[in-house]
Design a protein around this motif. Structure first.
Motif, PDB file in Angstrom:
ATOM      1  N   GLY A  18      66.536  47.280  27.727  1.00  0.00           N
ATOM      2  CA  GLY A  18      65.917  46.380  26.761  1.00  0.00           C
ATOM      3  C   GLY A  18      66.732  45.164  26.393  1.00  0.00           C
ATOM      4  N   HIS A  19      67.859  44.938  27.070  1.00  0.00           N
ATOM      5  CA  HIS A  19      68.746  43.833  26.717  1.00  0.00           C
ATOM      6  C   HIS A  19      68.434  42.573  27.522  1.00  0.00           C
ATOM      7  CE1 HIS A  19      70.780  46.827  24.427  1.00  0.00           C
ATOM      8  NE2 HIS A  19      71.119  47.513  25.506  1.00  0.00           N
ATOM      9  N   GLU A  20      68.833  41.418  26.982  1.00  0.00           N
ATOM     10  CA  GLU A  20      68.644  40.123  27.633  1.00  0.00           C
ATOM     11  C   GLU A  20      69.945  39.759  28.343  1.00  0.00           C
ATOM     12  OE1 GLU A  20      65.751  38.618  27.534  1.00  0.00           O
ATOM     13  OE2 GLU A  20      64.802  39.942  26.069  1.00  0.00           O
ATOM     14  N   VAL A  21      69.906  39.649  29.672  1.00  0.00           N
ATOM     15  CA  VAL A  21      71.119  39.536  30.464  1.00  0.00           C
ATOM     16  C   VAL A  21      71.159  38.219  31.236  1.00  0.00           C
ATOM     17  CG1 VAL A  21      72.607  40.672  32.155  1.00  0.00           C
ATOM     18  CG2 VAL A  21      71.036  42.053  30.763  1.00  0.00           C
ATOM     19  N   THR A  22      72.304  37.539  31.145  1.00  0.00           N
ATOM     20  CA  THR A  22      72.582  36.374  31.971  1.00  0.00           C
ATOM     21  C   THR A  22      73.627  36.759  33.002  1.00  0.00           C
ATOM     22  OG1 THR A  22      72.104  34.814  30.176  1.00  0.00           O
ATOM     23  CG2 THR A  22      73.446  34.005  32.010  1.00  0.00           C
ATOM     24  N   VAL A  23      73.292  36.607  34.281  1.00  0.00           N
ATOM     25  CA  VAL A  23      74.221  36.921  35.368  1.00  0.00           C
ATOM     26  C   VAL A  23      74.895  35.631  35.817  1.00  0.00           C
ATOM     27  CG1 VAL A  23      74.504  37.907  37.674  1.00  0.00           C
ATOM     28  CG2 VAL A  23      72.748  38.821  36.127  1.00  0.00           C
ATOM     29  N   LEU A  24      76.215  35.623  35.764  1.00  0.00           N
ATOM     30  CA  LEU A  24      77.008  34.479  36.193  1.00  0.00           C
ATOM     31  C   LEU A  24      77.694  34.833  37.504  1.00  0.00           C
ATOM     32  CD1 LEU A  24      78.147  31.689  34.874  1.00  0.00           C
ATOM     33  CD2 LEU A  24      80.186  33.043  34.435  1.00  0.00           C
ATOM     34  N   ASP A  25      77.457  34.050  38.550  1.00  0.00           N
ATOM     35  CA  ASP A  25      78.123  34.290  39.829  1.00  0.00           C
ATOM     36  C   ASP A  25      78.122  32.987  40.621  1.00  0.00           C
ATOM     37  OD1 ASP A  25      78.913  37.110  41.378  1.00  0.00           O
ATOM     38  OD2 ASP A  25      78.519  35.445  42.752  1.00  0.00           O
ATOM     39  N   ARG A  26      79.140  32.805  41.453  1.00  0.00           N
ATOM     40  CA  ARG A  26      79.250  31.559  42.217  1.00  0.00           C
ATOM     41  C   ARG A  26      78.482  31.601  43.525  1.00  0.00           C
ATOM     42  NH1 ARG A  26      83.087  32.009  46.300  1.00  0.00           N
ATOM     43  NH2 ARG A  26      84.388  33.885  46.198  1.00  0.00           N
ATOM     44  N   LEU A  27      77.962  32.764  43.931  1.00  0.00           N
ATOM     45  CA  LEU A  27      77.299  32.904  45.227  1.00  0.00           C
ATOM     46  C   LEU A  27      75.778  32.891  45.063  1.00  0.00           C
ATOM     47  CD1 LEU A  27      79.519  35.710  46.802  1.00  0.00           C
ATOM     48  CD2 LEU A  27      79.666  33.241  47.189  1.00  0.00           C
ATOM     49  N   PRO A  28      75.113  31.845  45.522  1.00  0.00           N
ATOM     50  CA  PRO A  28      73.652  31.779  45.396  1.00  0.00           C
ATOM     51  C   PRO A  28      72.945  32.974  46.039  1.00  0.00           C
ATOM     52  CG  PRO A  28      74.527  29.634  45.991  1.00  0.00           C
ATOM     53  CD  PRO A  28      75.662  30.601  46.104  1.00  0.00           C
ATOM     54  N   ALA A  29      73.446  33.443  47.170  1.00  0.00           N
ATOM     55  CA  ALA A  29      72.798  34.581  47.835  1.00  0.00           C
ATOM     56  C   ALA A  29      72.847  35.829  46.963  1.00  0.00           C
ATOM     57  CB  ALA A  29      73.453  34.847  49.180  1.00  0.00           C
ATOM     58  N   ALA A  30      73.973  36.039  46.281  1.00  0.00           N
ATOM     59  CA  ALA A  30      74.088  37.186  45.387  1.00  0.00           C
ATOM     60  C   ALA A  30      73.122  37.065  44.221  1.00  0.00           C
ATOM     61  CB  ALA A  30      75.522  37.321  44.889  1.00  0.00           C
ATOM     62  N   LEU A  31      72.998  35.870  43.669  1.00  0.00           N
ATOM     63  CA  LEU A  31      72.076  35.667  42.551  1.00  0.00           C
ATOM     64  C   LEU A  31      70.627  35.879  42.984  1.00  0.00           C
ATOM     65  CD1 LEU A  31      73.739  32.585  40.850  1.00  0.00           C
ATOM     66  CD2 LEU A  31      73.873  34.986  40.159  1.00  0.00           C
ATOM     67  N   GLU A  32      70.305  35.493  44.201  1.00  0.00           N
ATOM     68  CA  GLU A  32      68.959  35.739  44.714  1.00  0.00           C
ATOM     69  C   GLU A  32      68.697  37.247  44.797  1.00  0.00           C
ATOM     70  OE1 GLU A  32      65.177  35.324  45.910  1.00  0.00           O
ATOM     71  OE2 GLU A  32      66.495  33.705  45.211  1.00  0.00           O
ATOM     72  N   GLN A  33      69.690  37.995  45.230  1.00  0.00           N
ATOM     73  CA  GLN A  33      69.542  39.448  45.268  1.00  0.00           C
ATOM     74  C   GLN A  33      69.376  40.013  43.864  1.00  0.00           C
ATOM     75  OE1 GLN A  33      72.244  41.661  47.943  1.00  0.00           O
ATOM     76  NE2 GLN A  33      72.868  39.670  48.749  1.00  0.00           N
ATOM     77  N   ALA A  34      70.085  39.443  42.886  1.00  0.00           N
ATOM     78  CA  ALA A  34      69.940  39.899  41.505  1.00  0.00           C
ATOM     79  C   ALA A  34      68.523  39.653  40.999  1.00  0.00           C
ATOM     80  CB  ALA A  34      70.957  39.193  40.613  1.00  0.00           C
TER      81      ALA A  34
END
Length: 202
Positions: free
Chosen positions: A48-64
């Motif tokens: 139920g939490h609001e999460v911001t994912v910070l990462d330098r790899l666009p491919a990883a963020l797409e997977q997230a």
């Protein structure tokens, strides 16, 4: 979809147990720094939490983003292409204004600090991560044991490096949290030597 600490395991479950009495029920504002493919972010969003994912790899963020959509929590997970150096700059620029740095209830940085190149840099990262919390917010750090080590993280030998991985001892990270204005509220090493530390910002 929501859950309890009993629905999850490992560091996320320990974080929820440690932070819950202070932070109360969901939603918490969570920053997952170096969150990669969103493993922890999706679990926290499912609680139920609001999460911001910070990462330098666009491919990883797409997977997230894909993982969040598959779990039905895409509306609670956002991604930002940046790294810990960007976070430090943001903390300095915003001076903890509401809605920006200094307003997160929880900051996670799991399996990242040992890759930061030097102990001094890792200590500076802990300061930046802590500054991203509101007073009373919780910081969750995990680091693996040094390569070839069969004992707890950072031992034997204390701080140093092996190849590209730092030896970050529990006492060193705990001292960094205290120096950044926090107090350690949970500290554990699992059977594989992985260290988990939770700090609370004063």
């Amino acid at each position: 979809m929501t859950g309890t600490a009993h629905d999850v395991s490992g560091p996320v479950a320990a974080l929820v147990r440690a932070a819950g009495p202070d932070l109360g029920p969901a939603p918490w504002r969570v920053l997952d720094a170096g969150g990669g493919e969103g493993r922890d972010a999706v679990v926290l969003a499912a609680l139920g939490h609001e999460v911001t994912v910070l990462d330098r790899l666009p491919a990883a963020l797409e997977q997230a983003r894909t993982a969040a959509a598959l779990a039905g929590v895409a509306d609670r997970v956002r991604t930002v292409a940046a790294d810990l150096d960007d976070l430090a700059a943001l903390a300095a620029l915003t001076r903890h204004r509401a809605g920006g740095s200094g307003s997160f209830d929880v900051v996670c940085c799991h399996d990242v600090l040992h890759q930061r190149g030097s102990v001094a840099r890792a200590e500076a990262d802990v300061a930046a991560l802590t500054s991203s919390l509101r007073p009373g917010g919780h910081l969750s750090l995990t680091v693996p044991p040094p390569p070839g080590s069969s004992g707890p993280s950072g031992s034997p030998g204390g701080p140093g490096s092996s190849g590209s991985h730092l030896h970050l001892a529990a006492d060193l990270l705990a001292a960094a949290v205290v120096a950044a204005g926090g107090a350690v509220v949970h500290r554990a090493v699992d059977g594989d030597g992985n260290l988990h530390l939770v700090g609370r910002r004063r």
